[in-house]
Design an enzyme around this catalytic site. Structure first.
Site, mmCIF file in Angstrom:
data_model
loop_
_atom_site.group_PDB
_atom_site.id
_atom_site.type_symbol
_atom_site.label_atom_id
_atom_site.label_comp_id
_atom_site.label_asym_id
_atom_site.label_seq_id
_atom_site.Cartn_x
_atom_site.Cartn_y
_atom_site.Cartn_z
ATOM 1 N N ASP A 1 60.202 -52.612 15.545
ATOM 2 C CA ASP A 1 59.037 -51.865 15.993
ATOM 3 C C ASP A 1 58.241 -51.326 14.812
ATOM 4 O O ASP A 1 57.046 -51.514 14.711
ATOM 5 C CB ASP A 1 59.459 -50.718 16.940
ATOM 6 C CG ASP A 1 60.619 -49.884 16.381
ATOM 7 O OD1 ASP A 1 61.115 -50.193 15.278
ATOM 8 O OD2 ASP A 1 61.021 -48.926 17.056
ATOM 9 N N ASP B 1 59.386 -47.634 8.292
ATOM 10 C CA ASP B 1 59.002 -46.332 7.753
ATOM 11 C C ASP B 1 59.370 -46.322 6.271
ATOM 12 O O ASP B 1 58.613 -46.801 5.441
ATOM 13 C CB ASP B 1 59.746 -45.271 8.585
ATOM 14 C CG ASP B 1 59.286 -43.858 8.315
ATOM 15 O OD1 ASP B 1 58.146 -43.668 7.895
ATOM 16 O OD2 ASP B 1 60.075 -42.926 8.532
ATOM 17 N N LYS C 1 54.327 -48.313 7.868
ATOM 18 C CA LYS C 1 53.687 -47.134 7.244
ATOM 19 C C LYS C 1 53.808 -47.294 5.731
ATOM 20 O O LYS C 1 54.816 -46.872 5.152
ATOM 21 C CB LYS C 1 54.418 -45.851 7.649
ATOM 22 C CG LYS C 1 54.372 -45.503 9.116
ATOM 23 C CD LYS C 1 55.078 -44.157 9.310
ATOM 24 C CE LYS C 1 55.394 -43.876 10.736
ATOM 25 N NZ LYS C 1 56.252 -42.690 10.915
ATOM 26 N N VAL D 1 54.566 -41.643 15.331
ATOM 27 C CA VAL D 1 53.936 -42.304 16.482
ATOM 28 C C VAL D 1 54.967 -42.586 17.577
ATOM 29 O O VAL D 1 56.152 -42.764 17.292
ATOM 30 C CB VAL D 1 53.222 -43.609 16.063
ATOM 31 C CG1 VAL D 1 52.019 -43.303 15.176
ATOM 32 C CG2 VAL D 1 54.168 -44.573 15.360
ATOM 33 N N ASP E 1 60.119 -43.795 20.301
ATOM 34 C CA ASP E 1 60.439 -42.543 20.997
ATOM 35 C C ASP E 1 60.354 -41.322 20.095
ATOM 36 O O ASP E 1 60.359 -41.426 18.866
ATOM 37 C CB ASP E 1 61.865 -42.612 21.545
ATOM 38 C CG ASP E 1 62.904 -42.431 20.435
ATOM 39 O OD1 ASP E 1 62.811 -43.149 19.413
ATOM 40 O OD2 ASP E 1 63.782 -41.570 20.578
ATOM 41 N N ARG F 1 58.943 -43.809 25.330
ATOM 42 C CA ARG F 1 59.100 -45.248 25.090
ATOM 43 C C ARG F 1 58.278 -46.077 26.086
ATOM 44 O O ARG F 1 57.878 -47.191 25.789
ATOM 45 C CB ARG F 1 60.580 -45.656 25.224
ATOM 46 C CG ARG F 1 61.487 -45.145 24.115
ATOM 47 C CD ARG F 1 62.826 -45.882 24.169
ATOM 48 N NE ARG F 1 63.897 -45.192 23.471
ATOM 49 C CZ ARG F 1 64.151 -45.292 22.166
ATOM 50 N NH1 ARG F 1 63.393 -46.035 21.405
ATOM 51 N NH2 ARG F 1 65.157 -44.642 21.620
HETATM 52 P P1 IMP Z 1 63.353 -46.583 8.052
HETATM 53 O O1 IMP Z 1 64.742 -46.923 7.601
HETATM 54 O O2 IMP Z 1 62.900 -45.268 7.455
HETATM 55 O O3 IMP Z 1 62.342 -47.668 7.793
HETATM 56 O O4 IMP Z 1 63.486 -46.268 9.606
HETATM 57 C C1 IMP Z 1 62.949 -47.065 10.583
HETATM 58 C C2 IMP Z 1 63.325 -46.518 11.942
HETATM 59 O O5 IMP Z 1 62.968 -45.126 12.072
HETATM 60 C C3 IMP Z 1 62.536 -47.237 13.032
HETATM 61 O O6 IMP Z 1 63.215 -48.359 13.498
HETATM 62 C C4 IMP Z 1 62.381 -46.159 14.075
HETATM 63 O O7 IMP Z 1 63.493 -46.161 14.937
HETATM 64 C C5 IMP Z 1 62.361 -44.859 13.318
HETATM 65 N N1 IMP Z 1 60.974 -44.383 13.099
HETATM 66 C C6 IMP Z 1 60.326 -44.339 11.910
HETATM 67 N N2 IMP Z 1 59.081 -43.861 12.062
HETATM 68 C C7 IMP Z 1 58.928 -43.607 13.379
HETATM 69 C C8 IMP Z 1 57.814 -43.102 14.176
HETATM 70 O O8 IMP Z 1 56.708 -42.791 13.695
HETATM 71 N N3 IMP Z 1 58.039 -42.983 15.501
HETATM 72 C C9 IMP Z 1 59.241 -43.317 16.094
HETATM 73 N N4 IMP Z 1 60.281 -43.798 15.388
HETATM 74 C C10 IMP Z 1 60.135 -43.939 14.044
#
Ligand code: IMP
Length: 183
Positions: free
Chosen positions: A104, A107, A135, A157, A163, A169
């Site tokens: 999805d 981040d 992002k 978001v 969520d 969701r």
């Molecule tokens: P990362 O390891 O920081 O890239 O984490 C990614 C995960 O964090 C995604 O798969 C989401 O489950 C969650 N996540 C990161 N940003 C958001 C957001 O803005 N809204 C909802 N879930 C997020």
């Protein structure tokens, strides 16, 4: 459907259902071309990728298989640490498979960078990533994403599978969560 309760929790709608639909169709056409004649395995990351997976899989006019993983990132609060625990593993042997991870949102990138390395170590012929959202400002590690939907600002978001505390969701658009909700 009446979304008035949800709309009050958002500061803005960032992407409409139609924009998301059009982007997924566009990504599907590229994937069909790139994977023509190859056995593709879509790997969805639970739970956020459920909607992307359902729509992308149906947009793809080619034979495919689907499998799912659930992972949790150890970290303090909302910060991802990069140390990942597998909560639900794949049922599929990845030997000689062409794996496309369906996510999805990216981040920090830490979860996906770990996941990609993990799947590559299982003997897959190829491992690529399709992520609806990214992002760029939040990136802590570089992740090579072959199929990227939208680049978005560094805001929290929700909707279309994403969520906050398991809510939102089912909202069909993607919106920015208002600070009063999590303050
Ligand atoms: P990362 O390891 O920081 O890239 O984490 C990614 C995960 O964090 C995604 O798969 C989401 O489950 C969650 N996540 C990161 N940003 C958001 C957001 O803005 N809204 C909802 N879930 C997020």
């Amino acid at each position: 459907m009446d979304y008035s309760d949800i709309a009050g929790d958002l500061t803005e709608v960032l992407l409409t259902e139609q924009q998301i639909h059009d982007k997924i169709e566009e990504l599907a056409r590229r994937i069909e071309t790139d994977y023509a004649g190859r056995n593709i395995l879509l790997v969805g990351v639970l739970k956020g990728a459920v909607m992307v997976m359902a729509d992308l899989a149906r947009a793809l006019k080619m034979p495919l298989e689907m499998d799912w993983m659930a992972v949790s990132s150890y970290g303090s609060g909302t910060q991802s640490s990069g140390v990942v625990r597998i909560l639900k593993d794949l049922d599929t042997d990845l030997h000689d498979r062409n794996v496309l991870i369906v996510e999805d949102i990216i981040d920090s990138g830490l979860t996906l960078s770990w996941l990609r390395a993990n799947l590559e170590s299982r003997g897959a012929e190829s491992v690529e990533i399709c992520a609806l959202l990214r992002k760029p400002e939040a990136a802590k590690v570089h992740v090579d994403v072959k199929y990227e939907g939208f680049s978005i600002p560094n805001a929290f978001v929700v909707g279309y599978g994403l969520d906050f505390a398991e809510k939102y969701r089912n909202f069909r658009d993607i919106g920015v969560l208002a600070p009063h909700v999590y303050a």
